[in-house]
Structures are given as structure tokens and as C-alpha cells.
Scaffold this active site. Sequence first.
Site, short mmCIF file in Angstrom:
data_model
loop_
_atom_site.label_atom_id
_atom_site.label_comp_id
_atom_site.label_asym_id
_atom_site.label_seq_id
_atom_site.Cartn_x
_atom_site.Cartn_y
_atom_site.Cartn_z
CG HIS A 100 6.29 5.23 0.07
ND1 HIS A 100 7.12 5.04 1.10
CD2 HIS A 100 5.58 4.34 -0.10
CE1 HIS A 100 6.60 3.78 1.69
NE2 HIS A 100 5.73 3.36 0.64
CG ASP A 103 8.18 7.89 2.19
OD1 ASP A 103 7.07 7.92 2.87
OD2 ASP A 103 8.84 6.92 1.94
CD GLU A 267 7.34 -5.31 5.52
OE1 GLU A 267 7.36 -4.69 4.38
OE2 GLU A 267 6.64 -4.89 6.52
CG ASP A 295 10.36 -4.48 2.24
OD1 ASP A 295 11.35 -4.07 1.73
OD2 ASP A 295 9.17 -3.77 2.27
CG ASP A 308 6.49 -2.78 9.86
OD1 ASP A 308 6.31 -3.74 9.30
OD2 ASP A 308 5.89 -1.60 8.89
#
Length: 436
Positions: A100, A103, A267, A295, A308
Site C-alpha cells: 500500500h 506502508d 483471500e 491473498d 491472517d
Amino acid sequence: MTAFPEIDRIRYEGPESKNPLAFRHYNADEVVEGRSMRDHLRFSVVYWHTFRGQGADPFGPGTALRPWDDGSESVENAQNRARVAFEFIEKLGAPYYAFHDRDVAPEGSTLSESNKNLDAVVEVLQEEQERTGIKLLWGTANLFSNPRYMHGAATSPNCEAFAYAAAQVKKALEVTLQLGGEGYTFWGGREGYQNLWNTDIARELDHLAQFLHMAVDYAKEIGFEGQFYIEPKPKEPTKHQYDSDAAACLNFLRQYDLIDHLKLNLETNHATLAGHTMHHELEVAGSSGALGSLDANTGDLLLGWDTDQFPTDIYLTTQCMLSVLKYGGLKTGGVNFDAKVRRESFEPIDLFYAHIGGMDAFARGLKIAADIRADGQLQGLLVERYSNWDSGLGAEIEVGQHNLASLEKIMLEKGEAEANRSGRQEMLENLINTFL
Ligand code: XUL
Ligand code: CO
């Protein structure tokens, strides 16, 4: 300077290896179904978790030790972190990364300052890409962390939040193009609602579609030919996210004439939060020609948050790779580890263990999926299950030769439909287990 002096390039040592810093299954050059593992899997490391994640949770601060990071929001620290990121990705042997805008570079006090910071870090990313050959799988803009996006970005009731987000996407597209990015992802961070009493759903969805059309138009204008993705997720941070699952995304894309421009980035943990499996989401997207990228992660079924975690379950990776192969393989997309080491795994070396495990799990999934396809029994049983549609009445219906009245006539004559055949579910599940 090196951030991981004790780590050499991670190598393939084969299934018998006991070395925790080696691959047992991911052998980049090994050919499976006519394509190298490297090209099938297109592994990608995410910047946000791996280089910005601190291990904080709602009950306590971060625990991660990252000795190369001085903890400041300076551009120098961000540039240094970018070099460390490439050392890591190169030693791991992953061909791609994803980030991103926020980030990689600190947000400034104005938009132009943020853009300047981003340019300064993108310069280092470009140098490092050239030095290592590592490529950008996709870029994206963070349209959810800054408080200006508290009510959403493209779906905000505040038109200036929409405008700011548009400016951020414009810049993110420009740097994605500059870095040769193969895609660009939209995950609707806070595009959803917390409370229906204050929400105009129709207007918000119209705005979201307008926003995506603006991005498609701008990509054309600047010559960005990468693939756009939309990433479904049903909740977190909002209670209901508009892009809730693959089916909802496909419906939205079709309603707003965006279906030719975006594919889905699926994801695993988002699928499970939606009450689906990843296998379901892959099949829904794939059967609509919209399977774009993965993802790769997993949740914890006992926790119910978007934890995650790195994927280690071979059954899951086998299902993923069966669907990927079935729909023609990954093209612009990849297996992108949108996954984080857990809070208790706080040392830098844990980043290696986590990625090695995920890559090996997917490599095994790929090999098993290829074996299942080569064996042909699963496919044969599927073909057989629908075989009465291949000729006679079934074929006539499929080509449109019948209507309700003609079908009524046939059934009045027969009196009853032909008997059903067993679905053989247990037998099929047993068959899959013979390959694991
Ligand atoms: C959030 C998530 C994002 C997207 C990119 O759950 O998955 O990191 O992948 O914005
Ligand atoms: Co994601």
C-alpha cells in the site's frame, strides 16, 4: 549492511531435509503440468504485514523485534526498511511483492508532502527491483487508516474524503506504473456501513462504482495495462462491507459495467468470515472468468477474527491449486501471502519460517492437484454425474429446444422422472485423501 546476516539464500533440499530454513517442496525450476513452480505459484510477500506489522492486538502493543527499524516515521527509515525488505524477499526467493502507498512511505501533513515522501521511497524500491529482479505483483492505496476515512473513502458521506481518496489512487496508480506493477488492487477498507439508520446504500454504491470507473479511465490515460482486482471481505472493520464475497462483487461489477475491468483477488480468511470456504470463492470467481489472484492466508476457526495466519493446511492448498489449474492458472495474479507472524513469534527469523511454510504448503498443494488431475478419476466422476445432459432430452434443453409446455408433455407421458444416482460424496472425499 545486512539485516539477516545469519541467513543465506533459502534453498530446495527435498522432502527428506530436516533443515527448517530450506524448502522441502518448493523447487522453483521443477516443472508441473508444463510450467515451472515459480511460474505457477508466483509467490509474493506483502509489505504491510511483513515489514510494518508489529504484532499489536486489541489487548497490548507490538512485540516484534525489528532491529533495522528505528521506529520513526522518517523517510530515511522508510528507505532503509525498503532495502531490508528486498534483502528478505531475495533471500527467500519470492519473485514478487505487494504494498500500500502508506506502508512504504510515511504520510505527511499535506497530500503533496505525502506524495513527495512516496516518491523518495519509490526511488529505492525501483533501485532494489532492478538490483534483484523482484517485481511488483500489485500496488494499492491505503484508504482506511487515516481518520479522514472513518466513514469510508469512495462511499463516504463526505465528498472531500472521496476526492482525497481519488487523489491517493491517482498517485498510487502512477507509482505502480513506474514500478512496472502487474496489477492494482481495491480492497474496500471501510466501504460498508456500521449503522443502517444513517446509511444511503444506493448512493454509496453509485459512488463506489464512479470511483472505480475513474481509476479505469485514468489507467487508460497513463498507459497502465496491469490487471485491476477487487478483494471481497464481508466485515472488519465495518459490520457489513459492500464487497462482501465473490458473488456480491460479481453482481456489483456487472451492475455497474465494470466486469470487463476487474477480476477478483480472493483471500482465504475473508472467505471464512463470509461463511464460505476459499474453495467456494475460487469456484464462484473461476466459473465467471473472474479469478484473478490469491491473498494466501488462513484464519483460526476458534477465534473468528481476520487473524491472517500463514497457510499450512495441505487440504486447503490442494483445493486452491485445483481451482487455479482448472481455470487456466494464474496469469497476472499470484499467491500473495497476506499473512502475518503471530504476536508470540517476534524474532526476524520467524518471518522466514512463516514464508517457507506457506510456500512449501502451496508447492505441495500444486503437486497434489496436478496428481489428481493426471489421475483423472475425479474429473471422470464429475463428467459422468452430468452425462444425461450430453444427449437426448438434456442436450435438447441445453440448446433451447424446450419450454415449460413441451417439458410438461414429456413428463405427463412418462409420469415420473428417472431415478437419481448417488452423489458419492464419501467416496470422492476418500479419493482425494489417497493423494495427500
Ligand atoms: C485486509 C486486507 C488488505 C488487502 C489490501 O483484510 O486483506 O490487506 O489485501 O488492502
Ligand atoms: Co488481502
